[in-house]
Design an enzyme around this catalytic site. Structure first.
Site, short mmCIF file in Angstrom:
data_model
loop_
_atom_site.label_atom_id
_atom_site.label_comp_id
_atom_site.label_asym_id
_atom_site.label_seq_id
_atom_site.Cartn_x
_atom_site.Cartn_y
_atom_site.Cartn_z
N ASP A 144 0.82 -1.21 0.00
CA ASP A 144 0.00 0.00 0.00
C ASP A 144 0.86 1.26 0.00
O ASP A 144 1.84 1.36 0.75
CB ASP A 144 -0.88 -0.02 1.27
CG ASP A 144 -1.80 1.18 1.37
OD1 ASP A 144 -2.64 1.35 0.48
OD2 ASP A 144 -1.66 1.96 2.34
N GLU B 122 1.30 -0.46 -5.00
CA GLU B 122 0.43 0.67 -5.31
C GLU B 122 1.30 1.92 -5.37
O GLU B 122 1.69 2.47 -4.34
CB GLU B 122 -0.66 0.85 -4.27
CG GLU B 122 -1.61 2.00 -4.63
CD GLU B 122 -2.28 2.67 -3.43
OE1 GLU B 122 -3.33 3.30 -3.62
OE2 GLU B 122 -1.75 2.59 -2.30
#
Ligand SMILES: [Ca+2]
Ligand SMILES: [Ca+2]
Ligand SMILES: [Ca+2]
Length: 539
Positions: A244, A285
């Site tokens: 993330d 990401e």
């Protein structure tokens, strides 16, 4: 279908059935080039992943967490047959072979992106033993599982941050504090405040005060990140991680994105992951433009990166009905990454749902899905996208419970009420309503997922976009060894008759693999509105 087409198709099907693996073709070259030394194929190439928000997928019907209105691991297990029943001979399932679970760690928030314990499972989702059972069941079915790993920040309620706030020297340097009179006046990349305050103390948190950034300039924090990765790979047995917000890992002065220190840290982290488990996958990401995202992959900081520009271009083509942006993006993306090392999607849990973006128009949704599944990269389907689940921001409204039936609460839960209401229209828009309808969006997704995973040219092949001579038609070629497919999509709402690609005659096309029909294209193709074709040429 003509006899000739039948014979030719049978021959190709036989080759595929015999497991013939055509030689790898890399990149967007105009002519197929044979790689000199084919590399061992990573397991993720050729797979289709599905992104699951456990809280919203299915509330269990048995066990201690049943019927409490919150989705859980047992509920997900009860619905695995929908995703992949483990039997390649049946096609009544979606057929995905990879899952990404959004955060499953304990967290004070509904979404879980602020973690309070990296070594445990959210008590509303289950236990570590539940997770191991779930994972074993996935692996038995040929599904690999990756989990979200939130490294940039912890929750402000993580015990180590609470101790840091109290001045505990063991944890103070795990975060980034400044004295009250030295708080920088700088703002973040979106103009947001990044210097947060709690109890008169000032600390860095790029997202908000509930998510204090971890300090990866402190070697102890890196050691801890390695330990967490080892735990999930070795003790729990996951197949990899979705990483993330990694472009924000390490700040350098006022620079909060994409610092060289961040890339170097990720290179070392990936090496550690591979030492722990050589075939583990890391998907990053890095939410920005292709030019920057692809740097991370070229530097081997991650195995795959999500391609946000391509996602936007797919959506733009389906929405605008014009090919300009997509044709350019397909070539730019495929030239930017080595070996097709990017992950694709139409939308995810941070974006308005595709059904809402496309005005709930099923034909356009099928078109967008067709583009996703016939372009290179490793595709990810966001849960509910396959049935046209609607939802537009705020975030809670793009993460609603999954409607399984037309019954109360969509069959998501047996509780009096679910944790979040279902989207309006779930009485008609649900899995049961589309399950047996061959014309449904769900059936279309099932066909696409199967076609992609049975066609090496789609799953692994190189790509180049083709000149179509029209703004409302987009086309590309996928090539793997001597297997060559042409994808043509009519982006407009009008039928196009007598269509020919400027560069080549239609006579070479035999079949549309997606519609599973033979073609007589001698007089030009008839392209139905918002329809995508996967064309097999004659050899
Ligand atoms: Ca539950
Ligand atoms: Ca099956
Ligand atoms: Ca950071």
């Amino acid at each position: 279908m003509s006899i000739f087409a039948r014979i030719a198709w049978s021959w190709v099907a036989l080759l595929a059935a015999a497991g013939c693996q055509p030689t790898r073709v890399d990149g967007p070259g105009s002519a197929p080039t044979v790689a000199t030394a084919p590399e061992p194929e990573a397991w993720w190439h050729g797979r289709v992943f599905y992104e699951v928000f456990v809280r919203s997928f299915a509330d269990s019907t048995t066990g201690p967490l049943a019927n409490d209105g919150v989705g859980d691991l047992q509920g997900l297990m009860e619905r695995l047959d929908y995703l992949n029943d483990g039997d390649p001979a049946t096609s009544s399932d979606l057929g995905v072979t990879g899952l990404w679970l959004m955060p499953i760690n304990p967290s004070p928030s509904y979404h879980g992106y602020d973690v309070t314990d990296y070594y445990d499972i959210h008590p509303q989702y289950g236990t570590r033993d539940d997770f191991r059972r779930f994972l074993a069941e996935c692996h038995r079915r040929g599904i690999r599982v990756i989990v979200d790993l939130v490294l940039n920040h912890s929750s402000s309620r993580h015990p180590q941050f609470e101790r840091a706030l109290l001045g505990d020297p063991a944890f103070r340097d795990w975060y980034i504090f400044v004295p009250p009179d030295e708080v920088p006046q700088v703002r973040g990349p979106w103009g947001q405040p990044v210097w947060q305050q709690s109890g008169g103390q000032h600390f860095f948190g790029i997202f908000w005060s509930g998510m204090p950034d971890l300090n990866y300039r402190n070697p102890a924090v890196t050691t801890e990140a390695y330990r967490i990765a080892e735990f999930w790979l070795q003790e729990m047995g996951v197949d990899g991680f979705r990483l993330d917000a990694i472009r924000h890992l390490i700040e350098d002065g006022d620079t909060m994105n994409d610092t060289p220190q961040t890339v170097e840290w990720l290179q070392r982290f990936r090496s550690h992951v591979k030492r722990t488990r050589p075939d583990a996958l890391t998907v990053g990401e890095v939410w920005t433009s292709t030019e920057i995202v692809s740097d991370y992959v070229r530097a081997d900081a991650i195995d795959l990166a999500f391609e946000f520009d391509l996602a936007a271009a797919i959506l733009d083509a389906a929405k605008s009905g014009t090919a300009d942006k997509l044709a350019y993006t397909v070539d730019n993306v495929s030239a930017s990454y080595p070996d097709g090392r990017y992950a694709t999607m139409i939308t995810n849990h941070d974006l308005n749902r595709v059904a809402s973006e496309l005005g709930e128009d099923t034909a356009r949704m099928k078109l967008a899905a067709g583009m996703l599944m016939t372009l290179p990269g490793v595709p990810f389907i966001y849960y509910g996208e396959e049935i046209g689940q609607v939802g537009a921001k705020p975030d809670e409204m793009i993460r609603n419970p999954m409607p399984w039936t037309g019954g109360l609460h969509g069959g998501f839960t047996g509780a009096v009420r679910p944790w979040e209401p279902l989207q309006p229209g779930h009485e008609r828009r649900n899995v049961a309503a589309q399950d047996a309808d061959p014309g449904s969006l769900l059936s279309h997704y099932r066909r696409l997922v199967r076609l992609r995973q049975s066609e090496p040219a789609l799953g692994r092949g190189g790509v180049r976009s083709l000149d179509t001579g029209r703004r409302d038609v987009v086309a590309w070629e996928r090539v793997e060894g001597d297997r060559r497919l042409t994808v043509i999509a009519n982006l407009s709402g009008n039928e196009i008759d007598g269509y020919s690609l400027p560069a080549g005659g239609n006579a070479r096309f035999l079949r549309d693999l997606l519609g599973d029909v033979a073609l007589d294209a001698s007089g030009g193709l008839t392209l139905a509105p918002h329809r995508l074709y996967v064309l097999l040429p004659a050899h």
